[in-house]
Design a protein around this motif. Structure first.
Motif, PDB file in Angstrom:
ATOM      1  N   THR A 160       2.321   2.155  -3.733  1.00 54.03           N
ATOM      2  CA  THR A 160       1.575   1.914  -4.536  1.00 54.03           C
ATOM      3  C   THR A 160       0.035   3.433  -3.976  1.00 54.03           C
ATOM      4  OG1 THR A 160      -0.562   0.168  -3.594  1.00 54.03           O
ATOM      5  CG2 THR A 160       1.842  -0.051  -5.171  1.00 54.03           C
ATOM      6  N   ALA A 161       0.016   3.410  -2.743  1.00 54.85           N
ATOM      7  CA  ALA A 161      -1.095   4.705  -3.191  1.00 54.85           C
ATOM      8  C   ALA A 161      -0.179   5.968  -3.750  1.00 54.85           C
ATOM      9  CB  ALA A 161      -1.665   4.323  -1.606  1.00 54.85           C
ATOM     10  N   ASP A 162      -1.525   6.640  -3.818  1.00 56.25           N
ATOM     11  CA  ASP A 162      -1.310   7.794  -4.739  1.00 56.25           C
ATOM     12  C   ASP A 162      -1.067   9.164  -2.709  1.00 56.25           C
ATOM     13  OD1 ASP A 162      -1.691   7.591  -6.828  1.00 56.25           O
ATOM     14  OD2 ASP A 162      -3.427   8.599  -7.353  1.00 56.25           O
ATOM     15  N   ARG A 163      -0.428   9.834  -3.215  1.00 56.72           N
ATOM     16  CA  ARG A 163       0.591  10.537  -1.751  1.00 56.72           C
ATOM     17  C   ARG A 163       0.452  12.203  -2.219  1.00 56.72           C
ATOM     18  NH1 ARG A 163       2.594   7.733   2.502  1.00 56.72           N
ATOM     19  NH2 ARG A 163       2.933   5.756   2.432  1.00 56.72           N
TER      20      ARG A 163
ATOM     21  N   GLN B 275       0.858  -1.281  -0.039  1.00 66.28           N
ATOM     22  CA  GLN B 275      -0.081   0.530   0.216  1.00 66.28           C
ATOM     23  C   GLN B 275       1.027   1.376  -0.082  1.00 66.28           C
ATOM     24  OE1 GLN B 275      -1.079   2.115   2.478  1.00 66.28           O
ATOM     25  NE2 GLN B 275      -2.811   3.605   1.513  1.00 66.28           N
TER      26      GLN B 275
END
Length: 850
Positions: free
Chosen positions: A92-95, A89
């Motif tokens: 790969t998650a947008d930040r 997570q």
């Protein structure tokens, strides 16, 4: 010693149920993620300690029996799955960066050292700490970034003190196969890039580390195809003579760019940098390689400089000229004559890039090159920005120092790396979940109660005291003292006494022995029965700095006094682990460099995040962030011409502060069993410093204020076969050659007494010489005038073109308004003007009205 006839690698063999352990070990996020470290400790607690808390080494030595036990341990496999999912997570998650679009461009970050974990000895001190925190914070923010550095087979030295307190150095042997690194290979063989060192080619293999979301490429010259002496180019960090340093910097800069290009071509990384960030001048030769690349695109040398410069940010960390790398002409000729020929220029022209006065200096200055070949430059605190502008003002001789185009971005620190478990738990309970990189989360610090804060600080101090006792006993045993005579080490430090920490490189300007300047006064503070003080020191001196080593020896001698040895301790072999221990456990962080010699100095920032109070001279970051109630200031901003006078004044200020303010505040129990006033100041410190000292703030500032503008401008210059870069190079050459023909011929303005707010017309006639009016801008500078007739705090107005005259002159007009009573004045100047300049000050040219 028996040398192996042949070598081969044996990879740890893990069953499918535990395969995720290998993936977790290869991503350095474990260095700042407590659950991941806890998982590896769970795998084998004894082996975790025996391998120095190195996950890769642990997996390599994990026994078959223990492996079978872990496979059968359902709780372990469940936690392994959870930690692995959390990493996925995270990756790969947008930040933050994903929400910025082009406002967060891709960046290649070059640095000679990086700090991630004590396991990887690729650092010596502050520069590497900053570089590591920059990459970790960039990962947390989702930045598209790649780091480039060197892999040192012997790293930086281990420090041991002999019985006289004199520093001895030992260099470790680092086996990259036992580190969280993977070598870039094809068909089982290392992929290499070649650089030219004098008359010989040098092959460099490339190791890759994964720092969260950010890849890091490390070059290594220990390759069998190299000459025996060349294999040692990347042996030690900051080791060897000046020539050895030059060879390392060629590998870092030129080899680093080639390694980056190769890694992209091979699909090893998917970062295609729009910006190149040179962390200090050590990596400056990256620009030589990029100029060479643009020459192969068909650009001439000046056009190639324009194209390469457009995307480079240079960060200087050096507040004194003596700290800058300089190489003599002899060495430059030996290593760069062929390069100059490849670029179609003479060695004189190449040398001029690194000279303040081209063609006159016998040395090549890496900072001058960094400034000349970058589109933007910055210091690492607001004060350091001012110091750098003054130090390098001679490169822009027509400008006033305040306008030298060097800005500043104050360094920050990566909170998850440096904050201890005690304060982490407190922040988790009271702040937003993303407090470690969200600057807005710190507004809720006021909710933390005295009781909770004092308990957390007490537990951290107890942990520090226990560690100090163990380490002190071990270092005395290593020096040959019998165990039976070391019972006193169990009495070192009182877990409830005021503890001050001082740890840094021991250099003369950092004044590590300032407290020893008044030894009896210090003794009284240390031995006070009701309000005792205890001091913890650590730090290394450069191997060739005899003066720095003597400072350490003085502290060791002072602490050997039987009456003081349980109150003053010097911990040897300062490293990342000792640093964290000190930041997390001391009550006060002491920092007393001689102003303005500390560029930034982030150690106090780390201590402040852990609830310690910062006590420092007004230097580096503290000059801009001290507000009078969030810590303690030693001395004043005054800078003395006489060093001994400054040292004496600052020492007096420090002792007065300790005796009258700091110690009484800590032991003030008038309002109960806790020091309420002290804790209020701690909360004030966390509330005012928490957000500003975060590395995420620093990286966001770099991204929005520097990376994004540079990337946008670079795209414009390189589009359409470098059309704009070619045009700008031609314009720069034409303006520079013709600038002597530009001058202000007339200035008309009313100079009678006027009232506040009254507007006055100013008319200026400019002889443009061989240039056009479009090449120029005329500015009116106005403001109060001091006793010497100089403008102070001036405003700048751009005058409008009114009309061209038959004789080729151009008239400009504008108005000024005086909003301050008293002596007021104005000045007029002409600057170069072009739509593709980042700043009209870039060329350093100005024609002033006389």
């Amino acid at each position: 010693m028996i040398n192996a006839l042949r070598t081969f690698r044996v990879r740890p063999s893990l069953p499918p149920e535990l395969a995720a352990l290998s993936e977790l070990s290869q991503n350095l996020r474990w260095a700042w993620d407590p659950p991941t470290r806890a998982l590896f400790r769970w795998a084998d607690p004894d082996l975790w300690e025996a391998t120095g808390k190195n996950p890769v080494a642990l997996l390599g030595r994990l026994s078959a029996d223990r492996t079978r036990t872990l496979v059968q341990d359902g709780a372990f496999r469940t936690e392994l799955g959870r930690v692995r999912a959390d990493l996925e997570q995270y990756l790969t998650a947008d930040r933050w960066a994903q929400a910025q679009g082009e406002g967060a461009p891709s960046v290649a970050y070059f640095s000679p050292e990086f700090v991630f974990s004590h396991v990887m000895q690729t650092y010596s001190g502050g520069l590497g700490v900053l570089a590591g925190d920059h990459l970790k914070a960039s990962s947390d923010l989702g930045m598209d970034m790649v780091g480039v550095g060197l892999l040192y087979r012997h790293g930086y030295f281990r420090q041991f003190l002999d019985s006289d307190g004199w520093q001895r150095e030992e260099y470790p042997d680092l086996n990259p196969h036992r580190l969280p690194l993977s070598r870039i290979e094809r068909d089982g063989q290392p992929v290499t890039v070649r650089v030219l060192l004098g008359e010989r080619g040098l092959d460099c293999q490339i190791w890759r580390a994964q720092v969260g979301r950010v890849p890091l490429l490390l070059l290594d010259t220990d390759v069998p195809t190299n000459d025996a002496s060349d294999r040692n180019v990347t042996d030690k960090l900051y080791g060897g003579d000046n020539e050895h340093r030059l060879r390392q910097e060629i590998v870092l800069g030129i080899g680093g760019v080639r390694a980056l290009r190769l890694a992209i071509d091979l699909g090893e990384i998917d970062v295609r940098p729009a910006v190149f960030h040179s962390n200090e001048g050590h990596a400056g030769f990256l620009q030589f390689e990029r100029i060479r690349e643009h020459r192969t695109d068909g650009l001439d040398f000046e056009q190639a400089i324009e194209a390469a410069r457009a995307s480079v940010l240079f960060t200087t960390h050096t507040p004194v000229p003596a700290g800058i790398d300089k190489f003599p002409r002899e060495l430059m000729d030996r290593y760069f004559t062929e390069f100059a020929g490849q670029c179609g220029v003479s060695m004189d022209r190449l040398m001029a890039i690194g000279q303040v006065e081209p063609y006159e200096s016998p040395e090549f200055n890496m900072a001058v090159m960094g400034l000349r070949l970058s589109a933007a430059a910055n210091g690492v605190s607001q004060l350091h920005g001012r110091v750098a502008r003054a130090m390098f003002a001679s490169l822009w001789p027509d400008l006033v120092p305040e306008e030298v185009p060097i800005t500043s971005v104050t360094n920050g620190v990566h909170a998850p790396t440096w904050i201890g478990p005690e304060m982490t738990a407190v922040y988790d309970r009271h702040l937003a979940p993303d407090w470690a990189h969200n600057t807005e989360a710190w507004s809720r610090v006021s909710e933390i109660s005295d009781n909770e804060l004092w308990r957390a600080r007490g537990r951290a101090r107890e942990r520090l005291v226990g560690n100090v006792r163990r380490r002190a006993r071990a270092q005395h045993q290593r020096r040959g003292e019998p165990s039976g005579q070391l019972a006193w080490t169990e009495e070192i430090f009182d877990p409830e006494a005021l503890t001050i920490g001082f740890a840094r490189r021991f250099a003369e300007y950092k004044r590590g022995t300032m407290l020893l300047s008044q030894p009896e006064r210090l003794r009284a503070l240390l031995t006070a029965p009701d309000r005792p003080l205890q001091l913890l020191f650590a730090g290394k001196a450069h191997p060739r700095d005899e003066g720095g080593k003597d400072l350490i020896r003085q502290l060791v001698h002072y602490s050997a006094d039987p009456a003081l040895r349980t109150r003053v301790v010097f911990l040897e072999d300062y490293d990342m682990d000792i640093a964290r221990l000190m930041y997390q456990g001391v009550d006060v962080w002491l920092n007393n460099p001689r102003r303005p010699h500390e560029a930034c100095g982030t150690s106090g920032q780390k201590a402040a995040l852990n609830g310690a109070l910062h006590c420092s001279t007004l230097d580096g970051w503290w000059d801009e962030m001290f507000d009078g109630s969030n810590g303690f200031a030693i001395g004043s901003p005054t800078e003395f011409d006489d060093i001994s006078q400054q040292d004496a004044a600052d020492a007096q200020s420090l002792f007065d502060l300790l005796e009258r303010v700091l110690i009484p505040s800590f032991y003030d129990r008038v309002e109960g069993p806790m020091p309420r006033r002290w804790l209020a100041m701690v909360r004030r410190s966390m509330a005012t410093l928490g957000a500003p000292v975060l590395a995420s703030r620093m990286v966001q500032e770099y991204s929005t204020e520097l990376y994004a503008p540079l990337a946008g401008r670079s795209r414009r210059l390189l589009d359409n076969d470098h059309e704009a870069a070619k045009e700008l190079a031609a314009w720069r050459a034409r303006v520079t050659a013709a600038w002597g023909s530009v001058h202000v011929s007339e200035v008309e303005a009313e100079d009678s007494v006027g009232g506040i707010g009254e507007e006055r017309d100013v008319r200026v006639m400019v002889d443009t010489g061989e240039l056009d009016a479009d090449d120029l801008r005329v500015e009116l500078l106005h403001g109060p005038v001091d006793a010497d007739g100089a403008l102070t705090g001036f405003a700048v107005e751009t005058l409008a073109t009114d009309a061209s005259q038959p004789d080729g002159r151009v008239r400009y007009e504008g108005t000024l308004r005086a909003d301050i009573a008293g002596e007021y004045g104005f000045a007029v100047r002409v600057l170069p003007s072009h739509r593709d300049l980042l700043s009209p000050h870039e060329l350093g040219l100005a024609a002033w009205a006389s």
